[in-house]
Design an enzyme around this catalytic site. Structure first.
Site, PDB file in Angstrom:
ATOM      1  N   GLY A   1       0.801  -1.212   0.000  1.00  0.00           N
ATOM      2  CA  GLY A   1       0.000   0.000   0.000  1.00  0.00           C
ATOM      3  C   GLY A   1       0.836   1.265   0.000  1.00  0.00           C
ATOM      4  N   SER A   2       0.524   2.168   0.902  1.00  0.00           N
ATOM      5  CA  SER A   2       0.976   3.555   0.837  1.00  0.00           C
ATOM      6  C   SER A   2       2.466   3.748   1.071  1.00  0.00           C
ATOM      7  CB  SER A   2       0.205   4.385   1.870  1.00  0.00           C
ATOM      8  OG  SER A   2       0.667   5.709   1.882  1.00  0.00           O
ATOM      9  N   CYS A   3       3.023   4.714   0.326  1.00  0.00           N
ATOM     10  CA  CYS A   3       4.407   5.135   0.522  1.00  0.00           C
ATOM     11  C   CYS A   3       4.603   5.851   1.857  1.00  0.00           C
ATOM     12  CB  CYS A   3       4.824   6.081  -0.603  1.00  0.00           C
ATOM     13  SG  CYS A   3       4.722   5.380  -2.261  1.00  0.00           S
ATOM     14  N   THR A   4       3.511   6.310   2.476  1.00  0.00           N
ATOM     15  CA  THR A   4       3.591   7.060   3.732  1.00  0.00           C
ATOM     16  C   THR A   4       3.847   6.140   4.927  1.00  0.00           C
ATOM     17  OG1 THR A   4       2.067   8.665   2.766  1.00  0.00           O
ATOM     18  CG2 THR A   4       2.396   8.848   5.107  1.00  0.00           C
TER      19      THR A   4
END
Length: 592
Positions: free
Chosen positions: A66-69
């Site tokens: 999922g997210s790069c964050t």
């Protein structure tokens, strides 16, 4: 559990020594949207660890997804003492590893991260207690009764002996261009070492995802770079921030979020980044061309850039994106290279009859889960003619459940117009076949609402395009939404003005919609989502996945037309779309 300790040799990604009770899952975890950065609770309501607390435990997962964050969330957890004691991974994960490395630089705090390979990882299931020391992992049934102590290893600048550096690289590393650029180059080289890169390459542009506010640590990192004199060396755009910077007070956002979130956007602009504030940078005039080497973060944008535009970027973690922008140089590895863009999985898809626009996000969500970290080649859609909005929705949902930075659709995406071009000669690939039962199961995952009520209709995740505004205006013309329903759309400032000039906004605002720029639904909460609201409806597979954990509401997932109908009726059918019963194969997948 073993009666005597079992020792496993591991690859150490971040040095250190730690121990704790094992928390094991065989499903990857996105730390952003999946873990509360303030408490360390797993909030991904689709994940087997939902409700568990990470603090002090050794977390074993195959990898992130999922997210790069996720890197920012993990750094936040390290800074506030809610992080796991150690991370044990089946495969090296750059997003999570980078979060630990930046915590070393900014907070002088760390945790060990090790990679054990899939065979050893599978043996961890059912174990009780884990100790990690350097390149060794020890399993035991319970905490050993000894005087062993955990240990952080401080940040050490990497020795670039194995990398072919230019004179300019060495000048950056030696501090000739200031401390911010020096630290950035150190981090870039450390990640290059982990990736096995032997050289760096030039990038032409950057898109920064680290401007999302995850807590005080994310702001401290950016402001520290500004204090060190940071200036980007390539044209740089900014992802959505956590508030509408111009209107957050008007929208009722708590200053405890609004002020630091706005300050974080200002900090990145102080480094020379453009005021773009969009999670869909591919909609900007600055979108890269095929073959262009770029550094983009934001998972949906990475997937779109690689897959639909044919540009070249890794799935860059938050913080590594700005470090590369400050250097203008990236590790020559992964999807920057031809051989790393080849398919690792075949997926055959039956094309449904009379499908609507909910097909592509649902399909992307489903195939992402099948693919894991493998790049899929999807066959069977050669004559479906998905448009750019379909591919945007597919890619965002795919990036939610997959860790892969790229997909190919035979006959559709630019590198797979001839599907043989993305297949390694003579290398047979595993095959997955999408069927009705699998898509129905994914549809049920995305539809978490317990009744037919609809309080909020959420559109614009990723940010709305001009063509989506046109489609919505057509559906809303001459109608007014139900007074008890909030319909809100998030978009970038540039697209908002294009939609206004085209006359779409007058129709949509007459319908009763709220327009929000700069931020997107993954950061939106109360009061835009009213406190009394219990159920949302969205056409985004990405947001349908994340919303139950992020805002604690049930979700209806459907196409755009169904979302408009729900906004008028304040209710949704709660049934799968007609095209899903059953899917009929219109023609056989192309043989490749």
């Amino acid at each position: 559990m073993p009666s005597t300790p079992v020792r496993v040799k591991v690859r150490s990604l971040v040095e250190g020594a730690a121990q704790g009770a094992l928390l094991f899952a065989d499903v990857g975890l996105s730390f952003w949207g999946g873990v509360d950065p303030a408490s360390g609770e797993v909030i991904d309501r689709h994940h087997p660890l939902s409700g568990e607390r990470l603090a002090g435990r050794v977390l074993a997962i195959p990898s992130g997804r999922g997210s790069c964050t996720g890197s920012s969330v993990l750094m936040e957890l390290i800074s506030n003492d809610h992080a796991p004691a150690a991370l044990v991974l089946a495969e090296a994960d750059e997003i999570l590893t980078l979060g630990v490395l930046v915590a070393q630089v900014i907070f002088q705090r760390s945790l060990p991260v090790v990679c054990v390979g899939h065979e050893a990882f599978n043996r961890l299931r059912g174990q009780g207690f884990v100790r990690v020391e350097g390149n060794r992992l020890t399993l035991s049934g319970r905490r050993p009764q000894d005087h062993w102590r955990a240990m952080d290893v401080p940040w050490q600048s990497p020795a670039p002996v194995s990398l072919d550096l230019t004179e300019q690289d060495r000048a950056l590393l030696d501090g000739a261009h200031g401390k911010a650029a020096q630290v950035a180059m150190q981090i870039v080289l450390r990640m290059a070492e982990i990736q096995g890169a032997t050289r760096l390459l030039d990038v032409t542009q950057a898109h920064i995802d680290g401007c999302i506010y995850t807590g005080p640590a994310s702001l401290r990192f950016a402001e520290q770079l500004v204090q060190w004199g940071a200036r980007v060396r390539v044209p740089t755009t900014l992802n959505s921030i956590s508030v509408d910077q111009r209107r957050w007070r008007e929208l009722g956002v708590d200053p405890a979020l609004g002020e630091p979130a706005s300050a974080l956007g200002d900090a990145y602009m102080a480094m020379g980044a453009q005021l773009s504030f969009t999670c869909a940078p591919y909609l900007l005039d600055t979108a890269p061309k095929a073959g262009e080497q770029i550094v983009w973060a934001e998972s949906n944008a990475v997937v779109y850039a690689n897959s639909v535009l044919g540009a070249r970027t890794q799935k860059y973690p938050d913080f590594l994106d700005i470090c590369i922008a400050l250097c203008g140089r990236a590790p020559s590895s992964g999807c920057h290279l031809d051989d790393q863009r080849l398919a690792g999985l075949l997926v055959d898809v039956p094309q449904p009859a009379h499908m609507d626009d909910s097909f592509y996000p649902l399909l992307g969500y489903h195939i992402g889960a099948l693919a894991g970290r493998r790049i899929p080649l999807i066959r069977g859609l050669e004559h479906a003619m998905p448009n750019l909005d379909d591919l945007k929705a597919f890619g965002a949902a795919f990036a939610t459940t997959s860790a892969a930075p790229l997909f190919h659709i035979a006959g559709v995406t630019p590198e797979a117009l001839d599907p043989n071009d993305v297949l390694a000669p003579g290398a047979p690939l595993p095959l997955e076949t999408v069927d009705t039962a699998g898509l129905l199961a994914s549809w049920r995952e995305l539809n978490s609402a317990r009744d037919t009520r609809v309080d909020v209709v959420s559109l614009g995740n990723p940010h709305f395009s001009l063509s989506e505004f046109a489609a919505l205006a057509s559906l809303c013309a001459g109608r007014i939404k139900h007074p008890d329903v909030v319909l809100a759309i998030t978009c970038g400032r540039a697209v908002l003005e294009q939609a206004r000039d085209a006359g779409h906004l007058a129709v949509i605002e007459a319908f009763g919609a709220v327009l929000v720029t700069d931020t997107c639904w993954c950061m939106v909460g109360e009061p835009l989502i009213p406190a009394h609201a219990t159920t949302l409806m969205t056409n985004s597979g990405k947001y349908a996945h994340y919303a139950p954990g992020l805002v604690g509401r049930g979700v209806h997932f459907a196409g755009l037309a169904q979302c408009v109908e729900a906004a008028c009726a304040a209710s949704a059918p709660g049934q799968p779309p007609a095209w899903l019963h059953p899917i009929v194969r219109t023609e056989s997948p192309t043989d490749v």
